[in-house]
Write an enzyme that holds these catalytic residues in place. Structure first.
Site, PDB file in Angstrom:
ATOM      1  N   GLY A  26       3.054   2.236  10.693  1.00  0.00           N
ATOM      2  CA  GLY A  26       4.036   3.601  10.555  1.00  0.00           C
ATOM      3  C   GLY A  26       4.681   3.707  11.925  1.00  0.00           C
ATOM      4  CE  LYS A  36      -0.065   3.169   4.754  1.00  0.00           C
ATOM      5  NZ  LYS A  36       0.041   3.461   6.226  1.00  0.00           N
ATOM      6  CD  GLU A  40      -3.092  -2.196   7.374  1.00  0.00           C
ATOM      7  OE1 GLU A  40      -2.108  -2.415   6.695  1.00  0.00           O
ATOM      8  OE2 GLU A  40      -3.692  -1.163   7.114  1.00  0.00           O
ATOM      9  CG  HIS A  99      -5.597   2.188   5.279  1.00  0.00           C
ATOM     10  ND1 HIS A  99      -5.115   2.904   6.353  1.00  0.00           N
ATOM     11  CD2 HIS A  99      -4.691   1.152   5.232  1.00  0.00           C
ATOM     12  CE1 HIS A  99      -4.022   2.757   6.611  1.00  0.00           C
ATOM     13  NE2 HIS A  99      -3.406   1.608   5.872  1.00  0.00           N
ATOM     14  CB  SER A 140       5.546  -1.807  12.037  1.00  0.00           C
ATOM     15  OG  SER A 140       5.236  -0.329  12.284  1.00  0.00           O
ATOM     16  CG  ASN A 180      -1.774   1.198   1.443  1.00  0.00           C
ATOM     17  OD1 ASN A 180      -1.794   1.916   0.419  1.00  0.00           O
ATOM     18  ND2 ASN A 180      -2.347   1.360   2.520  1.00  0.00           N
ATOM     19  CD  GLU A 213      -2.697   5.722   6.476  1.00  0.00           C
ATOM     20  OE1 GLU A 213      -2.639   5.756   5.511  1.00  0.00           O
ATOM     21  OE2 GLU A 213      -1.696   4.999   7.320  1.00  0.00           O
TER      22      GLU A 213
HETATM   23  P1  13P Z   1       3.258   0.594   7.572  1.00  0.00           P
HETATM   24  O1  13P Z   1       3.589  -0.828   7.023  1.00  0.00           O
HETATM   25  O2  13P Z   1       4.269   1.738   6.918  1.00  0.00           O
HETATM   26  O3  13P Z   1       3.320   0.287   9.081  1.00  0.00           O
HETATM   27  O4  13P Z   1       1.837   0.706   7.199  1.00  0.00           O
HETATM   28  C1  13P Z   1       1.100  -0.361   7.143  1.00  0.00           C
HETATM   29  C2  13P Z   1      -0.274   0.067   6.336  1.00  0.00           C
HETATM   30  O5  13P Z   1      -1.056   0.867   6.948  1.00  0.00           O
HETATM   31  C3  13P Z   1      -0.748  -0.816   5.005  1.00  0.00           C
HETATM   32  O6  13P Z   1      -1.820  -0.545   4.755  1.00  0.00           O
END
Ligand code: 13P
Length: 251
Positions: free
Chosen positions: A174, A11, A168, A96, A214, A9, A98
């Site tokens: 992150g 982003k 997640e 997601h 992560s 992903n 976010e």
């Molecule tokens: P990270 O791997 O950067 O922690 O992000 C995970 C994520 O949100 C994947 O959709």
């Protein structure tokens, strides 16, 4: 039996040129390994059509990171599921954290998006997961169960069978703070029980449940070794060919 999947992903990262180069890099790298999983990259809308041109779709799947909750019409700036499908993408990441957190996506909105994705032959990669407070106060089982029930449980068993889930935990996204393999297995096993209760053993056992948060080459193998962890949804580590491939080859 369910598939193992490693999905990136990206982003809101990479320009079109950078994204095409990264996709080409992953595509090339996949020629030199036998991946024991399906590999997907989730990329910004602006990149989809160009990336579709440069990848071997038999080896590398393409996902959008979102789609609109309407089919078409006066929704300035939105991108619909039919538009995503017309680029050649086969998957769409939905729900997601976010999107839920920063763009107010509710269970109801997500239900509509899932339905539109399925109508347009896109496979939803549907994200669920609790925030830190819910982890710490022990309500995370209920939170995750409700996220699944509220957006997905009106689907027929046949349609539910097309969904990929991604657990997640928001506190791990992150942050560099990964759920331990045991923490991931605990909740993934619980999720599968929720699916068994609603749709039965066969559908539940055929549903891929990915872990995200992560995930890195150094921890992927331990996570993926757990019986109910069927792969990963990868953020930061998907932005470089080497680290992404390090996770792909963890299977
Ligand atoms: P990270 O791997 O950067 O922690 O992000 C995970 C994520 O949100 C994947 O959709």
């Amino acid at each position: 039996m369910r598939k193992n999947i490693v999905a990136g992903n990206w982003k809101m990262n990479t320009t079109l040129q950078e994204g095409v180069a990264l996709a080409k890099g992953v595509n090339e790298a996949l020629k030199n390994v036998t991946a024991n999983c399906d590999v997907i990259i989730g990329v910004p809308f602006t990149h989809l059509a160009s990336i579709n041109e440069v990848i071997d779709s038999t080896k590398l799947g393409l996902a959008a990171e979102n789609c609109a909750d309407h089919k078409s019409g006066a929704y300035t700036g939105e991108v619909s599921a039919p538009m995503v499908a017309s680029t050649g993408a086969k998957y769409v990441i939905l729900g997601h954290s976010e999107r839920r957190q920063y763009y107010g996506e509710t269970a109801e909105i997500l239900k509509t998006k899932v339905n539109l994705a399925l109508e347009n032959n896109l496979t939803p990669i549907f994200c669920i997961g609790e925030v830190l407070e819910e982890r710490e106060n022990g309500t995370y089982f209920d939170v995750v169960k409700a996220q699944i029930e509220d957006s997905l449980f009106e689907l027929s068993a046949e349609d539910f069978g097309k969904i990929v889930l991604a657990y997640e935990p928001v506190w791990a996204i992150g942050t560099g703070k990964t759920a331990t393999a045991d923490q991931a297995e605990e909740i993934h096993a619980f999720i599968r029980e929720v699916l068994v209760a609603k749709y039965g053993e066969e559908v539940a056992n055929n549903t891929s449940i990915l872990y995200g948060g992560s995930c890195k080459p150094s921890n992927a193998a331990e996570l993926f070794a757990k019986p109910n962890v069927d792969g990963g949804l990868i953020g930061g580590a998907a932005l470089e060919v080497e680290s992404f491939m390090g996770i792909v080859t963890a299977f």
